[in-house]
Design a protein around this motif. Structure first.
Motif: not given
Length: 194
Positions: A29, A55-56, A59
């Motif tokens: 990420t 998911d990371t 953001s």
């Protein structure tokens, strides 16, 4: 000397022009974040063509949370096109990138936490060929996490401009505690390094 040597080795192994390989890149990420912030500017559009990212990464993009430092908070637009039965929706991709306002297309090769299959090099090659046919200046980035050395070719060899991954996955053999790589075209690697 050590850093230059390992970056030369990564460039050669992945058939790339240049590389950034550092233990200070904490994870995949982080490598993606460094790459996206290096290549995208206010008003640019980022298009994911493999559906939802990890998911990371959401953001970092700004599709979840309220970070003042996400890509969206910095004026970068985000769109995504869903896969169909673990394959690219080529007609929709071609239609979208042909408008010439997409700066960067992102492909997540691994299934991540989803139920889909990982994307093969053949599928990635077909998608890249179609993108470059209608939008040759669009940057294609492949998130190569878990994808290294599982096939005889790597994404750079089928037209990707930049690929990234963590060293904690395949390349770190499960023993590296941090690190990441970014390999690709020399001019793009320099933009990312800056």
């Amino acid at each position: 000397i050590g850093r230059d040597t390992i970056e030369s080795v990564f460039s050669e192994v992945f058939k790339a022009e240049d590389a950034i390989v550092r233990p200070q890149i904490m994870c995949g990420t982080h490598a993606l974040s460094v790459t996206l912030f290096g290549l995208l500017k206010y008003g640019d559009t980022l298009l994911s063509i493999s559906g939802d990212p990890y998911d990371t990464l959401k953001s970092v993009i700004g599709t979840v949370g309220d970070s003042k430092n996400s890509l969206i908070a910095h004026g970068i637009k985000y769109e995504q096109i869903e896969l169909i039965d673990s394959d690219f929706d080529i007609p929709k991709i071609v239609e979208r990138v042909s408008k010439q306002d997409v700066r960067l297309v992102e492909i997540q090769r691994s299934r991540g936490y989803s139920e889909r299959l990982s994307l093969s090099i053949d599928k990635i090659e077909k998608a890249i060929n179609e993108i470059k046919r209608v939008a040759p200046n669009t940057i294609v980035l492949v998130d190569n996490c878990y994808g290294e050395f599982v096939e005889t070719r790597e994404p750079i060899e089928v037209g990707a401009d930049v690929i990234i991954s963590s060293l904690m996955k395949n390349l770190g053999a499960g023993i590296a505690t941090s690190g990441g790589y970014i390999v690709g075209k020399k001019d793009l690697i320099w933009q990312i390094a800056e």
